[in-house]
Design an enzyme around this catalytic site. Structure first.
Site, PDB file in Angstrom:
ATOM      1  N   GLY A  33       3.958  -6.041  11.636  1.00  0.00           N
ATOM      2  CA  GLY A  33       5.072  -6.461  10.784  1.00  0.00           C
ATOM      3  C   GLY A  33       4.992  -5.880   9.388  1.00  0.00           C
ATOM      4  O   GLY A  33       4.286  -4.898   9.150  1.00  0.00           O
ATOM      5  N   LEU A  35       7.408  -4.323   8.024  1.00  0.00           N
ATOM      6  CA  LEU A  35       7.821  -2.995   8.494  1.00  0.00           C
ATOM      7  C   LEU A  35       8.365  -2.138   7.358  1.00  0.00           C
ATOM      8  O   LEU A  35       8.998  -2.631   6.425  1.00  0.00           O
ATOM      9  CB  LEU A  35       8.883  -3.155   9.589  1.00  0.00           C
ATOM     10  CG  LEU A  35       8.412  -3.964  10.809  1.00  0.00           C
ATOM     11  CD1 LEU A  35       9.544  -4.101  11.830  1.00  0.00           C
ATOM     12  CD2 LEU A  35       7.180  -3.338  11.460  1.00  0.00           C
ATOM     13  N   GLY A  38       7.415   4.148   7.653  1.00  0.00           N
ATOM     14  CA  GLY A  38       6.402   4.701   8.563  1.00  0.00           C
ATOM     15  C   GLY A  38       6.582   4.150   9.974  1.00  0.00           C
ATOM     16  O   GLY A  38       6.570   4.887  10.961  1.00  0.00           O
ATOM     17  N   HIS A  39       6.765   2.827  10.054  1.00  0.00           N
ATOM     18  CA  HIS A  39       7.018   2.220  11.366  1.00  0.00           C
ATOM     19  C   HIS A  39       8.312   2.771  11.963  1.00  0.00           C
ATOM     20  O   HIS A  39       8.430   2.935  13.177  1.00  0.00           O
ATOM     21  CB  HIS A  39       7.160   0.698  11.243  1.00  0.00           C
ATOM     22  CG  HIS A  39       5.926  -0.019  10.771  1.00  0.00           C
ATOM     23  ND1 HIS A  39       5.839  -0.598   9.524  1.00  0.00           N
ATOM     24  CD2 HIS A  39       4.741  -0.261  11.382  1.00  0.00           C
ATOM     25  CE1 HIS A  39       4.658  -1.186   9.393  1.00  0.00           C
ATOM     26  NE2 HIS A  39       3.969  -0.987  10.498  1.00  0.00           N
ATOM     27  N   GLN A  63      -8.737  -8.541  14.308  1.00  0.00           N
ATOM     28  CA  GLN A  63      -9.056  -7.241  13.717  1.00  0.00           C
ATOM     29  C   GLN A  63      -9.234  -7.281  12.212  1.00  0.00           C
ATOM     30  O   GLN A  63      -9.408  -6.248  11.573  1.00  0.00           O
ATOM     31  CB  GLN A  63      -8.024  -6.192  14.126  1.00  0.00           C
ATOM     32  CG  GLN A  63      -6.670  -6.320  13.477  1.00  0.00           C
ATOM     33  CD  GLN A  63      -5.692  -5.324  14.092  1.00  0.00           C
ATOM     34  OE1 GLN A  63      -5.314  -5.451  15.246  1.00  0.00           O
ATOM     35  NE2 GLN A  63      -5.296  -4.317  13.324  1.00  0.00           N
ATOM     36  N   LYS A 151      -1.342   8.040  10.690  1.00  0.00           N
ATOM     37  CA  LYS A 151      -1.856   7.404   9.464  1.00  0.00           C
ATOM     38  C   LYS A 151      -3.176   6.687   9.737  1.00  0.00           C
ATOM     39  O   LYS A 151      -4.071   6.661   8.897  1.00  0.00           O
ATOM     40  CB  LYS A 151      -0.784   6.435   8.956  1.00  0.00           C
ATOM     41  CG  LYS A 151      -1.259   5.277   8.125  1.00  0.00           C
ATOM     42  CD  LYS A 151      -1.304   5.663   6.679  1.00  0.00           C
ATOM     43  CE  LYS A 151      -1.467   4.505   5.737  1.00  0.00           C
ATOM     44  NZ  LYS A 151      -2.435   3.494   6.124  1.00  0.00           N
ATOM     45  N   ASP A 152      -3.272   6.068  10.925  1.00  0.00           N
ATOM     46  CA  ASP A 152      -4.510   5.405  11.341  1.00  0.00           C
ATOM     47  C   ASP A 152      -5.144   6.277  12.426  1.00  0.00           C
ATOM     48  O   ASP A 152      -5.139   5.935  13.612  1.00  0.00           O
ATOM     49  CB  ASP A 152      -4.204   4.000  11.851  1.00  0.00           C
ATOM     50  CG  ASP A 152      -3.552   3.148  10.777  1.00  0.00           C
ATOM     51  OD1 ASP A 152      -4.272   2.665   9.897  1.00  0.00           O
ATOM     52  OD2 ASP A 152      -2.313   3.002  10.782  1.00  0.00           O
ATOM     53  N   SER A 187       2.517   2.068   3.602  1.00  0.00           N
ATOM     54  CA  SER A 187       1.599   1.098   4.203  1.00  0.00           C
ATOM     55  C   SER A 187       2.070  -0.292   3.795  1.00  0.00           C
ATOM     56  O   SER A 187       2.546  -0.488   2.668  1.00  0.00           O
ATOM     57  CB  SER A 187       0.180   1.324   3.683  1.00  0.00           C
ATOM     58  OG  SER A 187      -0.614   0.189   3.954  1.00  0.00           O
ATOM     59  N   ARG A 189       0.268  -2.595   2.983  1.00  0.00           N
ATOM     60  CA  ARG A 189      -0.585  -3.078   1.881  1.00  0.00           C
ATOM     61  C   ARG A 189      -0.193  -2.491   0.524  1.00  0.00           C
ATOM     62  O   ARG A 189      -0.671  -2.961  -0.502  1.00  0.00           O
ATOM     63  CB  ARG A 189      -2.058  -2.785   2.166  1.00  0.00           C
ATOM     64  CG  ARG A 189      -2.629  -3.638   3.297  1.00  0.00           C
ATOM     65  CD  ARG A 189      -4.120  -3.423   3.461  1.00  0.00           C
ATOM     66  NE  ARG A 189      -4.712  -4.312   4.460  1.00  0.00           N
ATOM     67  CZ  ARG A 189      -4.770  -4.059   5.758  1.00  0.00           C
ATOM     68  NH1 ARG A 189      -4.266  -2.944   6.228  1.00  0.00           N
ATOM     69  NH2 ARG A 189      -5.333  -4.914   6.589  1.00  0.00           N
TER      70      ARG A 189
END
Ligand code: AMP
Length: 291
Positions: A33, A35, A38-39, A63, A151-152, A187, A189
């Protein structure tokens, strides 16, 4: 305007999934979520490549290695559903914790050595928790294809590894990183960054791009490539480096000048309390540089 189907439980998801004919292909995008653009590219790829696009939103407690990070993780359900409505995704699975991990739940998916360094080293338990949730979501959603962001990059690598190693019959597709104009990777964050922190945050992508420039110019010393990133990142007092390394992207182990393969620069940097991660493909180390 067609409205998205919201599936709040495993039972609702199962009856929606059973209602699709076997010949219909399903593209799946798991998310936590909050969002952003990027998503958005993942949703777009899932809808383009399949007859049905399905997303999930689940802030997976397994996680998060830091309780405070889990607590403050942004939860923006209304905005998320509005973005999903516009994205063309047909359904979204929104499980709660009990739906995913009922009382008595204890099994985990354990990853191999490719999860030990970088994110795996700095976030103990993170990848085990991530793979456990992704495995369960794959079982429940039964997608033909699943979409993850570069990205990850270590996460993407591990999910591809898991799908192959555990015969999951899901094609795991990587999608390029989407960035703000100044290079900062989108991101969830980023919302935590205060204005003065947001102003310095693009130093992470600048270090990665500078590394790629050196690589393209012919530099093949892993130590010098890494030193270049460290020197630039250290020049910013608000940034503190967790790692800034060059990896062999076939194995997600440290790049080795004697065993040239495709290399990727990876970095995790804290700006204040906010941890930023990013990475950039460097290229095939066997190919000569420009000089
Ligand atoms: P998250 O919600 O952060 O777990 O991310 C869900 C998916 O979106 C993961 O596969 C991420 O790699 C991907 N993603 C996150 N940020 C970006 C970005 N800036 N560009 C492309 N994909 C991204």
């Amino acid at each position: 305007m067609s409205s998205i189907t919201r599936l709040h439980s495993r039972a609702e998801l199962r009856s929606w999934r059973d209602s699709l004919s076997d010949s219909v292909t399903v593209g799946f995008v798991p998310t936590m979520g909050a969002l952003h653009r990027g998503h958005g590219t993942l949703f777009h790829a899932a809808c383009e490549g399949n007859e049905v696009g399905l997303a999930s939103i689940f802030v997976n407690p397994l996680q998060f290695n830091e309780g405070a990070d889990f607590k403050r993780y942004p939860r923006t359900a209304d905005e998320d559903c509005a973005l999903l409505e516009r994205s063309g995704v047909q359904a979204v699975y929104l499980p709660d914790r009990i739906d995913m991990y009922p009382d008595g739940y204890e099994t985990r998916v354990r990853s191999g050595p490719g999860s030990e360094l970088y994110e795996g080293y700095h976030r103990p338990g993170h990848f085990e928790g991530m793979l456990t949730a992704v495995f369960k979501l794959f079982q429940r959603c039964r997608p033909d294809r699943a979409y993850f962001g570069e990205k990850d990059a270590q996460q993407l690598w591990l999910v591809q590894r898991m799908a192959e190693d555990l015969d999951l019959d899901v094609e795991v597709i990587g999608c390029p990183t989407v960035r703000e104009e100044d290079g900062l990777a989108f991101s969830s964050r980023n919302a935590f960054l205060a204005p003065e922190q947001r102003a310095v945050a693009p130093i992470v992508s600048r270090a990665l791009y500078a590394c790629r420039e050196s690589f393209t110019a012919g530099e093949r010393s892993v130590a010098l490539l890494e030193r270049g990133m460290h020197d630039l990142l250290r020049s910013e007092p608000l940034a503190s480096i967790e790692y800034a390394d060059v990896v062999d992207e076939r194995t997600f182990r440290p790049a080795d000048s004697d065993q040239p393969g495709p290399w990727r620069a990876v970095a995790a940097v804290r700006v204040g309390d906010t941890r930023l991660i990013d990475n950039l493909e460097l290229g095939d180390a066997r190919s000569p540089g420009m000089t």
